[in-house]
Motif scaffolding. Structure first.
Motif, short mmCIF file in Angstrom:
data_model
loop_
_atom_site.label_atom_id
_atom_site.label_comp_id
_atom_site.label_asym_id
_atom_site.label_seq_id
_atom_site.Cartn_x
_atom_site.Cartn_y
_atom_site.Cartn_z
N UNK A 26 0.85 -1.20 0.00
CA UNK A 26 0.00 0.00 0.00
C UNK A 26 0.88 1.23 0.00
N UNK A 27 0.42 2.30 0.62
CA UNK A 27 1.30 3.43 0.86
C UNK A 27 0.90 4.75 0.24
N UNK A 28 0.00 4.74 -0.75
CA UNK A 28 -0.32 6.02 -1.38
C UNK A 28 -0.90 6.99 -0.35
N UNK A 29 -0.41 8.22 -0.37
CA UNK A 29 -0.82 9.21 0.62
C UNK A 29 -2.13 9.90 0.26
N UNK A 30 -2.63 10.66 1.22
CA UNK A 30 -3.79 11.52 0.97
C UNK A 30 -3.41 12.95 1.35
N UNK A 31 -4.22 13.91 0.96
CA UNK A 31 -3.97 15.30 1.33
C UNK A 31 -4.40 15.54 2.77
N UNK A 32 -3.48 16.00 3.58
CA UNK A 32 -3.84 16.41 4.93
C UNK A 32 -3.88 17.92 5.06
N UNK A 33 -3.12 18.61 4.21
CA UNK A 33 -3.07 20.07 4.26
C UNK A 33 -3.62 20.59 2.96
N UNK A 34 -4.22 21.75 3.07
CA UNK A 34 -4.83 22.34 1.88
C UNK A 34 -3.78 22.57 0.79
N UNK A 35 -2.49 22.78 1.19
CA UNK A 35 -1.49 23.07 0.18
C UNK A 35 -0.75 21.82 -0.31
#
Ligand code: LLP
Length: 422
Positions: free
Chosen positions: A243-252
């Protein structure tokens, strides 16, 4: 919202809603703290993998550890997913949720013999074996049941995933997997064991990866290993890239979508005949969930302002544990007389590390609701009862419907297993 919520989280007349359900209504019906998930966002994230992998023989094994609620497992099972489990408990959950045992891979460095027996009896698809010692014990356990255990070796491709050290798993120094240069000899050992069936190879290099290059690099090392094995007469049916794909945690933050993220990896794997397995956790559930919490007290200090909320590090451990950032937004538009100030959003737990966010600009009053975003992965799953706090309720919304998918724990439940001396 600027995060990757695909429009499922939006403001209507200033009020935040998930799909068509106002979050204030969820809080009214089920109280706070409460995890709220969007069914459409979960399905959309899964379909992202399906589209990215279209035309290839693949199995998407949802990493149960990210969020193991039965309703979420059941939703993915209905979409055709397999599952990546790391314990007998997760095996039981997947089966209880209607998951197909024939699509389960079992990862983890410390499987017990009891867990091996349960997984063999259930008929799982593959054990991802992480040591020579595990090969031996799995062979014995399978033999004692008169079965053959399907296996892949989890190898450590030694690539730097460029993520937080606690969630990097593919480096030489990591406790996970076997060194890639020892893999050949271990496969030969496995081949000589009568109760093992070699099925594939697995790797997982880390979590919250934003750059697709490291996983593509891992894939090229895995291919070299598969080719070396094939030259020695060991054919692999599948390659498991973890697995491992990240997600957006910060708007930028700008996380690539699943198609773009997997493109370099699929290019490296083009023309391969093996089935491809993936074990995504966070990228399927992370952006589909939020933690809803109410402000109990606003405390204006000489150096800092605190918004003390009813959720805490026992509900969402990521900020305390990894210094993780979650976007925090007010659920209602502010009243005209409320001024914006900078707050640390903290819980009531007796630890200075008990914060959900620090230095946040918010226009809020006591009693207001806040939503802590992108909390669907490793939120509820890592929650605890620290400070004898009942765990949060969980709700899934779908269109204009809301479904309670886990009741809030009661105080009685918290000490039901304890006894005083007679
Ligand atoms: N496969 C294996 C063997 C894993 O160890 C993991 C995650 C996954 C798949 C799923 O990885 P994902 O797609 O979710 O990145 N608690 C941490 C994350 C720990 C990840 C552990 N292993 C956090 O909150 O960031």
């Amino acid at each position: 919202m600027s995060l990757d919520w695909n429009g499922y989280l939006a403001r209507q007349n200033g009020r935040l809603q998930l799909e068509s359900v106002p979050l204030a209504e969820v809080a009214h019906a089920h109280g706070t703290p409460c995890y709220v998930y969007s069914r459409a966002a979960l399905e959309d994230a899964y379909q992202g993998y399906v589209s990215a992998l279209a035309g290839r023989d693949t199995l998407i094994c949802y990493a149960v550890k990210a969020n193991s609620n039965l309703a979420i497992l059941n939703l993915f099972a209905r979409l055709g997913a397999g599952f990546d489990i790391v314990s007998g408990g997760e095996l039981a959950r997947v089966l209880a949720a209607g998951g197909d045992a024939g699509k389960i891979v079992f990862s983890g460095v410390g499987k017990t013999r009891a867990e091996m027996r349960a997984a063999l009896a259930a008929g799982i698809y593959c054990f991802n074996v992480e040591s020579a010692s595990e090969l031996e014990s799995l062979n014995e356990v399978a033999g004692s049941l008169g079965l053959r255990a399907p296996i892949a070796l989890r190898v450590n491709p030694d690539v730097d995933p460029k993520t937080h050290p606690y969630i990097a798993t593919g480096l030489k120094s990591s406790k996970f997997g076997v060194a890639i240069d020892e893999a050949l000899s271990l496969y030969h050992r496995a081949q000589a064991m009568p109760h093992l069936d070699i099925r594939g190879v697995a790797c997982h290099i880390g979590s919250q990866l934003l750059d697709p290059a490291p996983i593509a690099e891992a894939a090229t090392k895995i291919i070299d290993l598969a080719d070396a094995l094939s030259r020695e007469g060991i054919a692999l049916a599948h390659l498991d890239l973890g697995g491992g794909k990240g997600v957006n945690y910060r708007a930028d933050e700008a996380t690539p979508n699943t198609v773009d993220y997997l493109a370099p990896l699929l290019a490296a794997l083009s023309g391969r005949r093996e089935r491809l397995l993936f074990e995504p956790g966070r990228s399927l559930v992370g952006a589909a969930g939020l933690l809803l919490t109410r402000i109990e007290i606003l405390k204006h200090g000489s150096e800092k302002n605190f918004a003390v909320v009813d959720a805490a590090m026992n509900d969402l451990a990521r900020p305390a544990l990894y210094d993780a950032w979650h976007e925090i937004v007010a659920v209602a538009a502010p009243a005209d007389d409320v001024k914006t100030a900078t707050y640390d959003v903290v819980g009531p737990i007796c630890e200075s590390g008990d914060f959900l966010g620090q230095g946040r600009e918010l226009a809020v009053a006591e009693g207001d609701l806040l939503a802590v975003l992108s909390a669907g992965a490793y939120g509820m799953a890592m929650s605890s009862n620290y400070n004898t706090r009942p765990r949060a309720a969980e709700v899934m919304v779908s269109g204009s419907q809301m479904h309670l998918i886990r009741r809030r724990e009661t105080l009685d439940q918290l000490f039901a297993l304890e006894s005083v001396l007679s």
